[in-house]
Design a protein around this motif. Structure first.
Motif, mmCIF file in Angstrom:
data_model
loop_
_atom_site.group_PDB
_atom_site.id
_atom_site.type_symbol
_atom_site.label_atom_id
_atom_site.label_comp_id
_atom_site.label_asym_id
_atom_site.label_seq_id
_atom_site.Cartn_x
_atom_site.Cartn_y
_atom_site.Cartn_z
ATOM 1 N N ALA A 108 0.805 -1.225 0.000
ATOM 2 C CA ALA A 108 0.000 0.000 0.000
ATOM 3 C C ALA A 108 0.837 1.274 0.000
ATOM 4 N N SER A 109 2.150 1.141 -0.134
ATOM 5 C CA SER A 109 2.980 2.335 0.006
ATOM 6 C C SER A 109 3.820 2.679 -1.220
ATOM 7 N N LEU A 110 4.295 1.686 -1.958
ATOM 8 C CA LEU A 110 5.196 1.947 -3.084
ATOM 9 C C LEU A 110 4.663 1.274 -4.345
ATOM 10 N N ASP A 111 4.502 2.050 -5.412
ATOM 11 C CA ASP A 111 4.018 1.480 -6.676
ATOM 12 C C ASP A 111 5.022 1.657 -7.815
ATOM 13 N N ASP A 112 6.276 1.925 -7.451
ATOM 14 C CA ASP A 112 7.303 2.167 -8.471
ATOM 15 C C ASP A 112 8.561 1.344 -8.232
ATOM 16 N N LEU A 113 8.414 0.159 -7.652
ATOM 17 C CA LEU A 113 9.592 -0.618 -7.276
ATOM 18 C C LEU A 113 10.526 -0.930 -8.445
ATOM 19 N N PRO A 114 10.017 -1.283 -9.647
ATOM 20 C CA PRO A 114 10.950 -1.567 -10.748
ATOM 21 C C PRO A 114 11.795 -0.354 -11.142
ATOM 22 N N GLN A 115 11.265 0.851 -10.962
ATOM 23 C CA GLN A 115 12.029 2.070 -11.264
ATOM 24 C C GLN A 115 12.897 2.481 -10.079
ATOM 25 N N ARG A 116 12.438 2.172 -8.891
ATOM 26 C CA ARG A 116 13.136 2.579 -7.667
ATOM 27 C C ARG A 116 14.396 1.743 -7.429
ATOM 28 N N ASP A 117 14.318 0.443 -7.749
ATOM 29 C CA ASP A 117 15.417 -0.466 -7.454
ATOM 30 C C ASP A 117 15.765 -1.267 -8.717
ATOM 31 N N PRO A 118 16.985 -1.112 -9.246
ATOM 32 C CA PRO A 118 17.378 -1.827 -10.466
ATOM 33 C C PRO A 118 17.265 -3.349 -10.342
ATOM 34 N N VAL A 119 17.440 -3.882 -9.144
ATOM 35 C CA VAL A 119 17.331 -5.329 -8.959
ATOM 36 C C VAL A 119 15.890 -5.774 -9.183
ATOM 37 N N ILE A 120 14.933 -4.998 -8.688
ATOM 38 C CA ILE A 120 13.521 -5.305 -8.918
ATOM 39 C C ILE A 120 13.202 -5.155 -10.407
ATOM 40 N N GLY A 121 13.785 -4.143 -11.035
ATOM 41 C CA GLY A 121 13.602 -3.970 -12.475
ATOM 42 C C GLY A 121 14.091 -5.178 -13.246
#
Length: 201
Positions: A55-68
């Motif tokens: 419910a707090s972060l909806d940009d994880l792929p952009q925020r963290d290259p590993v998630i991307g």
């Protein structure tokens, strides 16, 4: 006499096959939990034993290259599952709709639920200490069985009312989003870490 199995429910089981990358995911998830004050507050307010970025972060792929990079790798798994389900996508691909990190403390659980407005849902398992809880799937016909008897203990998996998936670090599990599931209690002494996601058409 013959019998046929009708209306199959698919469960995709894959793996990331890259321990170093899984270790990077572990570090990235823990760092997000440390930095995401809003996520920690939401988790506490809603009785989530641990942390979730749901419910707090909806940009994880952009925020963290590993998630991307994880999202890039998930693409082939989701495409293979969609093909196995014989989805007619009209030449289009399923698109990532949402993705979130879960860190489940000892004793933590997640009650039965589905993922509305999605086609495929899934989880990548990052840290799975022994005893940290299986993923329990429920037969979608259960509510319509009315007076039906329970199944014998030796019933084959495709006839059971509940099926338990036991992931390990690096496991990729995918299912159709209407399939009800729940996270069994974490009976381990350490945290279980996973990344869950939804894909839409």
């Amino acid at each position: 006499m013959t019998t046929r199995s009708l209306f199959a429910t698919r469960l995709y089981e894959g793996t990331l096959d890259d321990p170093d990358f899984v270790a990077e995911l572990d570090h990235g998830c823990r760092s997000l939990a440390e930095d995401d004050r809003a996520g920690r507050a939401w988790s506490k307010a809603h009785g989530y034993r641990g942390y979730t970025s749901y419910a707090s972060l909806d940009d994880l792929p952009q925020r963290d290259p590993v998630i991307g990079e994880l999202v890039r790798r998930l693409g082939k798994h989701v495409a293979a599952f969609a093909d196995d389900c014989a989805f007619d996508l009209g030449g289009r691909k399923l698109k990532l709709d949402s993705l979130w990190v879960n860190i489940l403390k000892p004793g933590g659980t997640h009650s039965g639920h589905i993922h509305p407005h999605s086609v495929v849902s899934g989880t990548v398992y990052v840290a799975v200490p022994p005893g940290s809880g299986a993923l329990k799937f429920e037969d979608p016909r259960l509510a319509m069985m009315m007076a039906a008897p329970t199944r014998r203990d030796d019933a084959p998996e495709d006839l059971r009312s509940f099926v338990y998936a036991e992931p390990v670090a690096g496991s990729v599990l995918l299912w159709e989003s209407w399939l009800r599931h729940e996270v069994m209690p974490n009976a381990a002494k350490e945290e279980r870490i996973s990344v869950s996601f939804n894909y839409r058409w």
